[in-house]
Design an enzyme around this catalytic site. Structure first.
Site, PDB file in Angstrom:
ATOM      1  N   LYS A 102       0.788  -1.264  -0.079  1.00  0.00           N
ATOM      2  CA  LYS A 102       0.058   0.145  -0.010  1.00  0.00           C
ATOM      3  C   LYS A 102       0.726   1.123   0.084  1.00  0.00           C
ATOM      4  O   LYS A 102       1.811   1.292   0.674  1.00  0.00           O
ATOM      5  CB  LYS A 102      -0.956  -0.055   1.235  1.00  0.00           C
ATOM      6  CG  LYS A 102      -1.975   1.025   1.367  1.00  0.00           C
ATOM      7  CD  LYS A 102      -2.640   0.700   2.494  1.00  0.00           C
ATOM      8  CE  LYS A 102      -3.744   1.755   2.842  1.00  0.00           C
ATOM      9  NZ  LYS A 102      -4.838   1.612   4.001  1.00  0.00           N
ATOM     10  N   SER A 183      -9.336   1.464   3.220  1.00  0.00           N
ATOM     11  CA  SER A 183      -8.403   2.077   2.444  1.00  0.00           C
ATOM     12  C   SER A 183      -7.722   1.365   1.487  1.00  0.00           C
ATOM     13  O   SER A 183      -7.005   1.944   0.537  1.00  0.00           O
ATOM     14  CB  SER A 183      -7.863   3.221   3.303  1.00  0.00           C
ATOM     15  OG  SER A 183      -6.963   2.591   4.051  1.00  0.00           O
ATOM     16  N   SER A 207      -9.735  -1.107   7.221  1.00  0.00           N
ATOM     17  CA  SER A 207      -9.325  -0.552   5.807  1.00  0.00           C
ATOM     18  C   SER A 207      -8.388  -1.795   5.395  1.00  0.00           C
ATOM     19  O   SER A 207      -8.020  -1.817   4.259  1.00  0.00           O
ATOM     20  CB  SER A 207      -8.307   0.578   6.433  1.00  0.00           C
ATOM     21  OG  SER A 207      -9.059   1.880   6.285  1.00  0.00           O
TER      22      SER A 207
END
Length: 530
Positions: A102, A183, A207
């Protein structure tokens, strides 16, 4: 540069499959490792195949937008690992396997860590987060970084999951008009779409588990303190953690084994070395036999498709030998209070933690504080075409972390959330709690917002306890996950329970890459039967 690298990848999974059945884009890391061990494929070839797939379905074709940046050293790193293998040195189950990170995780490969924001486009830190060092020491090849909900979904109360100013919207590979959640949207979508078998996400509340469930993959939010957070763009030291997102539970266990451990720079991880184990070796396909599991029904009635899939999952657990106990969840007023007060506490923690991180960024980064970021967004139209920055503005007004009211709030949150989970498990004599991870992914709607069917993520997030999601079924090709929550440091047992469920159900499906459900033949026929 990206296109030239992809053009050089004159291979395809179809061609490789002729040598090493049954390798496909949707093969697990364990299957990729077996193919490398059999000398049927090299790490360099795996990296090239991932690059080719990024070019074909992420940048073009369906345009998933899941990968934000590529590691320019990935091919060279793969060649070194191939040489090690030829010399008889294999570091473990991740040796030579590509993995995506990420894009809120620092790397020393020359790529920026942007958190999805144009304000950090020059944030080339040239430092590896400890989690990255652990992965590379285990032999994983860092392929690049994934798109995400900008600032990990902590900029606006009306944010669109999976959207960032740097790279736009991540699309769900099961239906391109549906949310990939966030996310860690890019990590979930990339793994689901067969770009890599492995990715790392981060979670403060949902997330990892939400995008894993809605993209139909496995995701684990570990116990806070099992995995280092150093050099990861923060929201809250109280709730943040990184964790694996993969296509199988075994792959999640292998990644967790690599990344777990104490980091002297992160005091929360002081117990990690003592608590960690070899999670892959601990897996047991018979783990459900005699396991006493609490069945939560607090999301019942919100989605008939979710209810049906959950019912089938419960029956599968029972058939595998689990003893199931129906549990009434905590009072809604408790959950509502925890949710509201957690949001307030996170805003104070975000301000302090983000300012501390920004102070360590290179001189090329001009936004050195949260106030600077607010001014940058206000002056940058490309940052606010869809939603604003209310959470930033609210966070900027929060008191210091020494404020007595804040300290009382965080202490209550930590204590109460753990009391609730501990009491649910102790009173009912269960070792884990299950619930749907959420309903089918909804259509992305920038005007009215998208329906949300609820999630069990808040209690494990606020308490710091582990939370695992495993594919449990689908509705017309839209995936849903089953959540397993346990006490602190119970990852080995949760992964075993999830592994046994996965092996019993084989519920994960490959994505259809359809533009919408209207493209499915049965839906198209129903829409226009003439």
């Amino acid at each position: 540069m990206f296109k030239s690298i992809a053009a050089a990848a004159a291979l395809s999974f179809v061609a490789i499959a002729a040598q090493a059945q049954p390798l496909t884009p949707y093969s697990s890391a364990a299957e990729q490792q077996a193919a490398m061990s059999a000398r049927a494929i090299t790490s360099e070839q795996l990296v090239r195949l991932s690059l080719e797939r990024i070019e074909r379905i992420d940048r073009a074709g369906p345009r998933l937008n899941s990968v934000l940046a590529l590691n320019p050293r990935a091919l060279a790193d793969a060649r070194k690992l191939d040489a090690e293998r030829r010399a008889g040195r294999v570091r473990g189950p991740l040796h030579g396997v590509p993995i995506l990170l990420k894009d809120n995780i620092d790397t020393a490969d020359g790529t920026a860590t942007t958190a999805g924001s144009l304000a950090l486009k020059d944030n080339v830190t040239n430092r590896d987060a400890p989690i990255v060092r652990r992965l590379t020491q285990a032999g994983a090849v860092i392929l690049g970084k994934t798109n995400l909900s900008e600032w990990a979904n902590f900029r606006s109360t009306r944010s669109i999951s999976g959207w960032s100013g740097v790279a736009g919207l991540v699309r769900n590979p099961h239906s391109l008009d549906r949310t990939a959640c966030g996310s860690s949207a890019g990590s979930g979508a990339a793994v689901a779409a067969g770009i890599t078998a492995l990715a790392i996400g981060t979670e403060t509340n949902g997330s990892i588990t939400c995008p894993a469930a809605m993209n139909g993959v496995v995701g684990l939010k570990p116990t806070v303190g099992l995995v280092s957070r150093t050099f990861i763009v923060p929201i809250s030291p109280e709730q943040d953690t990184a964790g694996p997102m993969t296509r199988t539970v075994a792959d999640t266990a292998a990644v967790l084994t690599a990344i777990a451990g104490t980091d002297p720079a992160d005091p929360a991880t002081a117990e990690a070395d003592r608590r960690k184990t070899d999670y892959l070796r601990a897996l047991d396909r018979n783990a459900l036999k005699g396991a006493r599991i609490g069945v939560l029904g607090w999301l019942d009635g919100r989605s008939p498709q979710m209810d049906a899939a959950y019912g089938a999952a419960v029956e599968a657990l029972k058939a595998a030998g689990a003893e199931l106990v129906l549990i009434k969840g905590p009072p809604p007023e408790d959950l509502n209070k925890i949710g509201a007060q957690s949001g307030e506490a996170l805003r104070a923690e975000f301000k302090a933690a983000l300012n501390a991180y920004l102070a360590t960024t290179p001189p090329a980064v001009r936004t050195r504080t949260l106030d600077d970021l607010i001014a940058f967004n206000a002056a940058t139209a490309a940052e606010t075409p869809l939603f604003g920055q209310e959470i930033f503005e609210q966070s900027a007004r929060q008191p210091a972390l020494t404020d007595p009211a804040y300290l009382e709030k965080r202490n209550w949150l930590r204590t109460r959330s753990r009391e609730i989970l501990d009491k649910l498990m102790a009173d009912n004599k269960v070792e884990a709690l299950i619930a749907p991870s959420g309903g089918p992914p909804s259509i992305v709607d920038p005007v009215n917002g998208s329906p949300f069917f609820g999630s069990p993520s808040t209690l494990p997030a606020v308490s710091g306890y582990p939370h695992l999601t495993v594919p449990m079924g689908n509705a017309m090709g839209l995936p849903m996950g089953l959540s397993f929550t346990g006490p602190a440091w119970s990852e080995a047992r949760l992964l075993s329970l999830g592994y046994a469920f996965e092996q019993a159900t084989k519920a994960r499906i490959d994505p259809g890459l359809v533009p919408s459900l209207a493209a499915r033949p049965e839906v198209a026929k129903a829409y226009d039967p003439r």
